[in-house]
Design a protein around this motif. Structure first.
Motif, PDB file in Angstrom:
ATOM      1  N   ARG A 104       2.787  -7.491  -2.133  1.00 17.76           N
ATOM      2  CA  ARG A 104       3.696  -8.579  -1.761  1.00 17.76           C
ATOM      3  C   ARG A 104       4.199  -9.308  -3.015  1.00 17.76           C
ATOM      4  N   MET A 105       3.290  -9.534  -3.980  1.00 14.74           N
ATOM      5  CA  MET A 105       3.668 -10.205  -5.222  1.00 14.74           C
ATOM      6  C   MET A 105       4.676  -9.352  -5.998  1.00 14.74           C
ATOM      7  N   TYR A 106       4.424  -8.036  -6.074  1.00 14.34           N
ATOM      8  CA  TYR A 106       5.350  -7.141  -6.776  1.00 14.34           C
ATOM      9  C   TYR A 106       6.720  -7.148  -6.099  1.00 14.34           C
ATOM     10  N   GLU A 107       6.712  -7.237  -4.782  1.00 14.45           N
ATOM     11  CA  GLU A 107       7.985  -7.303  -4.059  1.00 14.45           C
ATOM     12  C   GLU A 107       8.717  -8.599  -4.409  1.00 14.45           C
ATOM     13  N   GLN A 108       7.993  -9.726  -4.472  1.00 11.64           N
ATOM     14  CA  GLN A 108       8.609 -11.006  -4.838  1.00 11.64           C
ATOM     15  C   GLN A 108       9.217 -10.948  -6.231  1.00 11.64           C
ATOM     16  N   ARG A 109       8.550 -10.259  -7.142  1.00 13.80           N
ATOM     17  CA  ARG A 109       9.034 -10.149  -8.526  1.00 13.80           C
ATOM     18  C   ARG A 109      10.167  -9.137  -8.650  1.00 13.80           C
ATOM     19  N   GLY A 110      10.429  -8.366  -7.599  1.00 16.85           N
ATOM     20  CA  GLY A 110      11.493  -7.377  -7.629  1.00 16.85           C
ATOM     21  C   GLY A 110      11.069  -6.050  -8.236  1.00 16.85           C
ATOM     22  N   LEU A 111       9.766  -5.846  -8.409  1.00 19.52           N
ATOM     23  CA  LEU A 111       9.273  -4.589  -8.974  1.00 19.52           C
ATOM     24  C   LEU A 111       9.292  -3.455  -7.951  1.00 19.52           C
ATOM     25  N   ILE A 112       9.228  -3.810  -6.687  1.00 15.98           N
ATOM     26  CA  ILE A 112       9.210  -2.813  -5.617  1.00 15.98           C
ATOM     27  C   ILE A 112      10.051  -3.362  -4.470  1.00 15.98           C
ATOM     28  N   GLU A 113      10.727  -2.471  -3.770  1.00 17.45           N
ATOM     29  CA  GLU A 113      11.566  -2.907  -2.659  1.00 17.45           C
ATOM     30  C   GLU A 113      11.336  -1.997  -1.459  1.00 17.45           C
ATOM     31  N   ARG A 159      12.316  -1.725   5.541  1.00  9.82           N
ATOM     32  CA  ARG A 159      11.818  -2.543   6.653  1.00  9.82           C
ATOM     33  C   ARG A 159      12.070  -1.816   7.971  1.00  9.82           C
ATOM     34  N   SER A 160      11.101  -1.937   8.856  1.00 10.79           N
ATOM     35  CA  SER A 160      11.272  -1.378  10.200  1.00 10.79           C
ATOM     36  C   SER A 160      12.202  -2.311  10.967  1.00 10.79           C
ATOM     37  N   PRO A 161      12.667  -1.888  12.158  1.00  2.94           N
ATOM     38  CA  PRO A 161      13.531  -2.783  12.947  1.00  2.94           C
ATOM     39  C   PRO A 161      12.870  -4.139  13.246  1.00  2.94           C
ATOM     40  N   LYS A 162      11.539  -4.165  13.291  1.00  5.08           N
ATOM     41  CA  LYS A 162      10.837  -5.422  13.566  1.00  5.08           C
ATOM     42  C   LYS A 162      10.464  -6.166  12.290  1.00  5.08           C
ATOM     43  N   GLY A 163      10.853  -5.629  11.121  1.00  3.21           N
ATOM     44  CA  GLY A 163      10.608  -6.334   9.871  1.00  3.21           C
ATOM     45  C   GLY A 163       9.347  -5.933   9.125  1.00  3.21           C
ATOM     46  N   THR A 164       8.624  -4.947   9.616  1.00  2.82           N
ATOM     47  CA  THR A 164       7.409  -4.495   8.943  1.00  2.82           C
ATOM     48  C   THR A 164       7.783  -3.757   7.661  1.00  2.82           C
ATOM     49  N   ARG A 165       7.054  -4.045   6.581  1.00  2.00           N
ATOM     50  CA  ARG A 165       7.303  -3.335   5.317  1.00  2.00           C
ATOM     51  C   ARG A 165       6.892  -1.877   5.479  1.00  2.00           C
ATOM     52  N   LEU A 166       7.764  -0.990   5.024  1.00  2.88           N
ATOM     53  CA  LEU A 166       7.466   0.440   5.052  1.00  2.88           C
ATOM     54  C   LEU A 166       7.692   0.994   3.653  1.00  2.88           C
ATOM     55  N   TYR A 167       6.639   1.572   3.085  1.00  5.37           N
ATOM     56  CA  TYR A 167       6.675   2.094   1.722  1.00  5.37           C
ATOM     57  C   TYR A 167       6.845   3.608   1.750  1.00  5.37           C
ATOM     58  N   SER A 168       7.635   4.101   0.807  1.00  5.26           N
ATOM     59  CA  SER A 168       7.895   5.542   0.701  1.00  5.26           C
ATOM     60  C   SER A 168       6.937   6.156  -0.319  1.00  5.26           C
ATOM     61  N   GLU A 185       4.388   5.960  -5.765  1.00  2.00           N
ATOM     62  CA  GLU A 185       4.355   6.452  -7.148  1.00  2.00           C
ATOM     63  C   GLU A 185       4.734   5.344  -8.125  1.00  2.00           C
ATOM     64  N   ARG A 186       5.699   4.535  -7.755  1.00  2.00           N
ATOM     65  CA  ARG A 186       6.100   3.409  -8.607  1.00  2.00           C
ATOM     66  C   ARG A 186       4.948   2.407  -8.725  1.00  2.00           C
ATOM     67  N   LEU A 187       4.264   2.141  -7.618  1.00  2.00           N
ATOM     68  CA  LEU A 187       3.114   1.235  -7.652  1.00  2.00           C
ATOM     69  C   LEU A 187       2.016   1.778  -8.568  1.00  2.00           C
ATOM     70  N   ARG A 188       1.775   3.064  -8.489  1.00  2.36           N
ATOM     71  CA  ARG A 188       0.779   3.684  -9.374  1.00  2.36           C
ATOM     72  C   ARG A 188       1.200   3.561 -10.838  1.00  2.36           C
ATOM     73  N   ARG A 189       2.478   3.732 -11.072  1.00  2.00           N
ATOM     74  CA  ARG A 189       3.001   3.604 -12.447  1.00  2.00           C
ATOM     75  C   ARG A 189       2.827   2.182 -12.956  1.00  2.00           C
ATOM     76  N   ILE A 190       3.115   1.189 -12.110  1.00  2.00           N
ATOM     77  CA  ILE A 190       2.920  -0.215 -12.479  1.00  2.00           C
ATOM     78  C   ILE A 190       1.441  -0.459 -12.778  1.00  2.00           C
ATOM     79  N   GLN A 191       0.582   0.079 -11.917  1.00  2.00           N
ATOM     80  CA  GLN A 191      -0.870  -0.058 -12.102  1.00  2.00           C
ATOM     81  C   GLN A 191      -1.288   0.527 -13.452  1.00  2.00           C
ATOM     82  N   GLN A 192      -0.738   1.683 -13.783  1.00  2.00           N
ATOM     83  CA  GLN A 192      -1.064   2.336 -15.054  1.00  2.00           C
ATOM     84  C   GLN A 192      -0.609   1.472 -16.230  1.00  2.00           C
ATOM     85  N   MET A 193       0.609   0.921 -16.154  1.00  2.00           N
ATOM     86  CA  MET A 193       1.123   0.116 -17.256  1.00  2.00           C
ATOM     87  C   MET A 193       0.316  -1.162 -17.454  1.00  2.00           C
ATOM     88  N   THR A 194      -0.123  -1.766 -16.352  1.00  3.09           N
ATOM     89  CA  THR A 194      -0.882  -3.010 -16.492  1.00  3.09           C
ATOM     90  C   THR A 194      -2.334  -2.742 -16.876  1.00  3.09           C
TER      91      THR A 194
END
Length: 154
Positions: free
Chosen positions: A37-46, A49-58, A63-72
């Motif tokens: 959620r924090m990464y989404e707020q910072r614009g690192l991940i986008e 959304r499902s029709p009901k607004g649930t976050r859906l990650y591809s 892979e992008r999250l793993r890359r961010i994890q690796q960099m940090t």
């Protein structure tokens, strides 16, 4: 006795299609859902959304999250550094695509030049002055009709 047969169905999903809810994506990326959620707020991940607004990650998001994890974690970058690295990577990718497009255009133009050079060779001819009527014109030598001058022999 009937035998039950186990079958496995394989479904191909586009790598950019949102298929994981936040809890699954967080587990796959080895992070806490609040971090996503924090990464989404910072614009690192986008995430999508499902029709009901649930976050859906591809898969790409994970892979992008793993890359961010690796960099940090491994490289010691803070989130501002991660943002800059990701921004520069996107800029580099845009530049690569632009270079590839320019290289394709260069190849097209070279092929066109080759065709035009061939046509120029076909049309190339000596230009000669041709007297016609009262004035004179410039015409291609091959377009001039041959003529004879009568010579008298004694």
């Amino acid at each position: 006795m009937s035998t039950r047969r186990r079958t496995t169905t394989r479904i191909e999903v586009s790598s950019d299609r949102g298929v994981f809810m936040i809890s699954v994506a967080a587990e796959l990326a080895d992070m806490h859902p609040q971090t996503l959620r924090m990464y989404e707020q910072r614009g690192l991940i986008e995430p999508k959304r499902s029709p009901k607004g649930t976050r859906l990650y591809s898969h790409e998001d994970v892979e992008r999250l793993r890359r961010i994890q690796q960099m940090t974690a491994e490289l010691g970058l803070n989130l501002a550094g991660v943002e800059k690295v990701l921004e520069l990577e996107e800029q580099l990718e845009r530049t690569r695509r632009r270079v590839a497009a320019l290289e394709r255009r260069r190849a097209e133009l070279e092929a066109e030049i080759e065709v035009l050079e061939g046509r120029r060779e076909q049309v190339r001819a000596d230009i000669v002055r041709y007297e016609k009527g009262t004035g004179s014109e410039l015409v291609r030598a091959r377009d001039v009709k041959p003529f004879t001058i009568p010579i008298e022999h004694r």
